[in-house]
Write a protein that holds these residues in place. Sequence first.
Motif, PDB file in Angstrom:
ATOM      1  N   ALA A 410       0.822  -1.212   0.000  1.00 11.59           N
ATOM      2  CA  ALA A 410       0.000   0.000   0.000  1.00 11.59           C
ATOM      3  C   ALA A 410       0.855   1.262   0.000  1.00 11.59           C
ATOM      4  N   TRP A 411       2.134   1.138   0.360  1.00 15.74           N
ATOM      5  CA  TRP A 411       3.041   2.291   0.319  1.00 15.74           C
ATOM      6  C   TRP A 411       3.168   2.860  -1.097  1.00 15.74           C
ATOM      7  N   ARG A 412       2.786   2.096  -2.114  1.00  9.40           N
ATOM      8  CA  ARG A 412       2.866   2.597  -3.495  1.00  9.40           C
ATOM      9  C   ARG A 412       1.944   3.782  -3.738  1.00  9.40           C
ATOM     10  N   ALA A 413       0.965   3.972  -2.887  1.00 13.54           N
ATOM     11  CA  ALA A 413      -0.001   5.058  -3.076  1.00 13.54           C
ATOM     12  C   ALA A 413       0.655   6.380  -2.689  1.00 13.54           C
ATOM     13  N   THR A 414       1.541   6.862  -3.539  1.00 16.64           N
ATOM     14  CA  THR A 414       2.272   8.098  -3.271  1.00 16.64           C
ATOM     15  C   THR A 414       2.467   8.848  -4.580  1.00 16.64           C
ATOM     16  N   ALA A 415       2.596  10.165  -4.482  1.00 17.38           N
ATOM     17  CA  ALA A 415       2.723  10.993  -5.682  1.00 17.38           C
ATOM     18  C   ALA A 415       3.927  10.558  -6.514  1.00 17.38           C
ATOM     19  N   GLY A 416       3.708  10.387  -7.791  1.00 11.88           N
ATOM     20  CA  GLY A 416       4.777  10.033  -8.711  1.00 11.88           C
ATOM     21  C   GLY A 416       4.922   8.558  -8.982  1.00 11.88           C
ATOM     22  N   ALA A 417       4.297   7.711  -8.152  1.00 13.69           N
ATOM     23  CA  ALA A 417       4.421   6.263  -8.371  1.00 13.69           C
ATOM     24  C   ALA A 417       3.832   5.862  -9.720  1.00 13.69           C
ATOM     25  N   GLY A 418       2.776   6.554 -10.138  1.00 21.52           N
ATOM     26  CA  GLY A 418       2.190   6.253 -11.443  1.00 21.52           C
ATOM     27  C   GLY A 418       3.112   6.634 -12.593  1.00 21.52           C
ATOM     28  N   ASP A 419       3.896   7.706 -12.421  1.00 21.40           N
ATOM     29  CA  ASP A 419       4.863   8.087 -13.448  1.00 21.40           C
ATOM     30  C   ASP A 419       5.932   7.008 -13.599  1.00 21.40           C
ATOM     31  N   VAL A 420       6.334   6.434 -12.474  1.00 23.45           N
ATOM     32  CA  VAL A 420       7.300   5.338 -12.499  1.00 23.45           C
ATOM     33  C   VAL A 420       6.716   4.132 -13.233  1.00 23.45           C
ATOM     34  N   LEU A 421       5.474   3.788 -12.910  1.00 20.22           N
ATOM     35  CA  LEU A 421       4.837   2.644 -13.563  1.00 20.22           C
ATOM     36  C   LEU A 421       4.714   2.871 -15.069  1.00 20.22           C
ATOM     37  N   ALA A 422       4.377   4.092 -15.474  1.00 24.75           N
ATOM     38  CA  ALA A 422       4.236   4.379 -16.902  1.00 24.75           C
ATOM     39  C   ALA A 422       5.566   4.172 -17.632  1.00 24.75           C
ATOM     40  N   GLY A 423       6.664   4.673 -17.053  1.00 19.94           N
ATOM     41  CA  GLY A 423       7.963   4.488 -17.677  1.00 19.94           C
ATOM     42  C   GLY A 423       8.383   3.036 -17.730  1.00 19.94           C
ATOM     43  N   LEU A 424       8.099   2.322 -16.660  1.00 19.31           N
ATOM     44  CA  LEU A 424       8.414   0.892 -16.598  1.00 19.31           C
ATOM     45  C   LEU A 424       7.633   0.120 -17.657  1.00 19.31           C
ATOM     46  N   LEU A 425       6.340   0.396 -17.751  1.00 20.32           N
ATOM     47  CA  LEU A 425       5.498  -0.281 -18.740  1.00 20.32           C
ATOM     48  C   LEU A 425       5.935   0.059 -20.161  1.00 20.32           C
ATOM     49  N   GLY A 426       6.238   1.322 -20.414  1.00 20.48           N
ATOM     50  CA  GLY A 426       6.692   1.695 -21.741  1.00 20.48           C
ATOM     51  C   GLY A 426       7.948   0.948 -22.150  1.00 20.48           C
ATOM     52  N   ALA A 427       8.873   0.779 -21.211  1.00 24.28           N
ATOM     53  CA  ALA A 427      10.103   0.050 -21.508  1.00 24.28           C
ATOM     54  C   ALA A 427       9.824  -1.410 -21.836  1.00 24.28           C
ATOM     55  N   VAL A 428       8.877  -2.012 -21.145  1.00 20.14           N
ATOM     56  CA  VAL A 428       8.520  -3.404 -21.434  1.00 20.14           C
ATOM     57  C   VAL A 428       7.921  -3.513 -22.834  1.00 20.14           C
ATOM     58  N   LEU A 429       7.045  -2.578 -23.178  1.00 24.04           N
ATOM     59  CA  LEU A 429       6.451  -2.587 -24.524  1.00 24.04           C
ATOM     60  C   LEU A 429       7.508  -2.393 -25.602  1.00 24.04           C
ATOM     61  N   ALA A 430       8.443  -1.485 -25.363  1.00 20.81           N
ATOM     62  CA  ALA A 430       9.489  -1.226 -26.355  1.00 20.81           C
ATOM     63  C   ALA A 430      10.349  -2.456 -26.601  1.00 20.81           C
ATOM     64  N   GLN A 431      10.428  -3.341 -25.611  1.00 18.86           N
ATOM     65  CA  GLN A 431      11.233  -4.552 -25.747  1.00 18.86           C
ATOM     66  C   GLN A 431      10.458  -5.717 -26.342  1.00 18.86           C
ATOM     67  N   GLY A 432       9.222  -5.447 -26.785  1.00 13.23           N
ATOM     68  CA  GLY A 432       8.519  -6.425 -27.600  1.00 13.23           C
ATOM     69  C   GLY A 432       7.502  -7.299 -26.908  1.00 13.23           C
ATOM     70  N   ILE A 433       7.198  -7.042 -25.641  1.00 13.89           N
ATOM     71  CA  ILE A 433       6.177  -7.823 -24.947  1.00 13.89           C
ATOM     72  C   ILE A 433       4.798  -7.312 -25.356  1.00 13.89           C
ATOM     73  N   ALA A 434       3.860  -8.208 -25.583  1.00  8.82           N
ATOM     74  CA  ALA A 434       2.502  -7.820 -25.979  1.00  8.82           C
ATOM     75  C   ALA A 434       1.839  -6.998 -24.877  1.00  8.82           C
ATOM     76  N   PRO A 435       0.919  -6.088 -25.246  1.00  8.31           N
ATOM     77  CA  PRO A 435       0.419  -5.104 -24.280  1.00  8.31           C
ATOM     78  C   PRO A 435      -0.184  -5.673 -23.003  1.00  8.31           C
ATOM     79  N   LEU A 436      -1.074  -6.668 -23.089  1.00  6.23           N
ATOM     80  CA  LEU A 436      -1.717  -7.147 -21.871  1.00  6.23           C
ATOM     81  C   LEU A 436      -0.725  -7.817 -20.918  1.00  6.23           C
ATOM     82  N   PRO A 437       0.060  -8.799 -21.351  1.00  7.47           N
ATOM     83  CA  PRO A 437       1.049  -9.346 -20.424  1.00  7.47           C
ATOM     84  C   PRO A 437       2.099  -8.325 -20.009  1.00  7.47           C
ATOM     85  N   ALA A 438       2.403  -7.351 -20.874  1.00  5.55           N
ATOM     86  CA  ALA A 438       3.339  -6.297 -20.492  1.00  5.55           C
ATOM     87  C   ALA A 438       2.795  -5.483 -19.333  1.00  5.55           C
ATOM     88  N   ALA A 439       1.504  -5.167 -19.376  1.00  8.01           N
ATOM     89  CA  ALA A 439       0.890  -4.411 -18.289  1.00  8.01           C
ATOM     90  C   ALA A 439       0.965  -5.182 -16.977  1.00  8.01           C
TER      91      ALA A 439
END
Length: 473
Positions: A410-439
């Motif tokens: 629950a500590w993830r509920a903090t300002a900016g954590a969503g920005d981190v998740l977005a960057g992390l997810l984008g990197a996974v997509l760029a490396q070729g993982i399909a969108p749903l399993p990448a998410a």
Amino acid sequence: MIKAYRAADVRAAEAPLLAAGEPLMERASGALALATIREVSASGRPVYGCRVFVLAGGGDNGGDALYAAARLAARGMSVKAFVPGRAHEGGLAAALRAGVRLAELDEARRADVWIDGLVGIGARGPLREPLASHVRALSGMRSGQRVVAVDVPSGIGADDGTVPGPVLDCDLTVTMGAPKPGLYLEPARRHAGRVEVADIGLSLGEPALVSLQEEDARGMWPVPGPDSHKYTRGVLGVMAGSRRYPGAGFLCADAALAAGPGMVRYAGPRDLADRVAARHPECVLGEGRVDAWVIGPGVDMDDERAASEAARRLQLAAAESLPVVLDAGAIALAATAECDERVVLTPHAGELANLLTSLGEAVSRREIEAVPARAARLAAAATGATVLLKGPVDVACTADGPLYAQSGPAWRATAGAGDVLAGLLGAVLAQGIAPLPAAALAAFVHGRACPRRPVRAGDIAAAVAPTLADLTL
């Protein structure tokens, strides 16, 4: 990998076994009795003489509970049963033969362990009276008793994780045959405690819900080989940050770089680009090849120029069939743009409420938090996109197919954590993982990277690379 199945699928798998005379209830009650004994032992109480109070409804859950009561009585436990209406005849007969005594509800306060077998996966909606009042009374009189649920805690939505009325909080749920989605979805999972699966011999097909575990993430994460170079490892474009929210650009780039793509190309505001490059000399500025985009973290969509540029980049990505993460204010673009499953929306409940309302489905944040899985599916169907709904449990889905559910501190509920998740997810997509399993994979790593203490979003971003090292080494 945890695979959970809808009630109808479990019943369909049971039907041929029951027709063939397979002793499913005997298997289920045996597993329930053993789990209860383990729970008593783990609590430090002696098994012999332990006081057990069984709550037995009239269905199969009540039958499982009563047959288990008979087994527990045979082990020297002092077992009483409360049967608020009709009883499962075979289970009741077995319990009485074993010395189980019928009791009034008030006697539950003197027990050490309660077994909740009031209703099961066939129930719909809130508990009806008098069961609802019984559960409220039990919650009020509880004082240290361990509670073991049969299959699911009575009163939860087994398929969708809803909690439409009173539910008895459980320490352990012994779920029969296969996990049920509601045990892993908000808000019902809060009532389930630990989940143990009793194998009763079912053969099941496609799950309704999947939850990635460490071994799954280890096998899915892209690891470069001897022939890899920066372009084969993927290039992520990042449009994030603004004068108003500069930190979002930094955090998104932090996480993206830590997740291992070959290159991160920063395409945010010019007045922020030099600061990002100074912090991250690895970032490349300006136009060029991109394999996936993150658009939206910290972008000021009230700025007409920024909003127009976000829409333009989304349109270009669609023309090139590139995956895109739409985060924060850019999620609103999905209300008017043509999206497919390559577009991944990453809203929290408030942002999803705004999107659905703009699409003609008036709904509040509170209503979404009550049925997050259903709301995520509705948004995916309405937009055509993949949806990763952020919350205590992150839910990822498309318009059909299985849900993914990934939890984290629950500590993830903090300002900016969503920005981190977005960057992390984008990197996974760029490396070729399909969108749903990448998410789902990004949500798993995000949860794993979050320290179990008060945390800043930057701490999560800093932990991404060490977390991946643990997974991939």
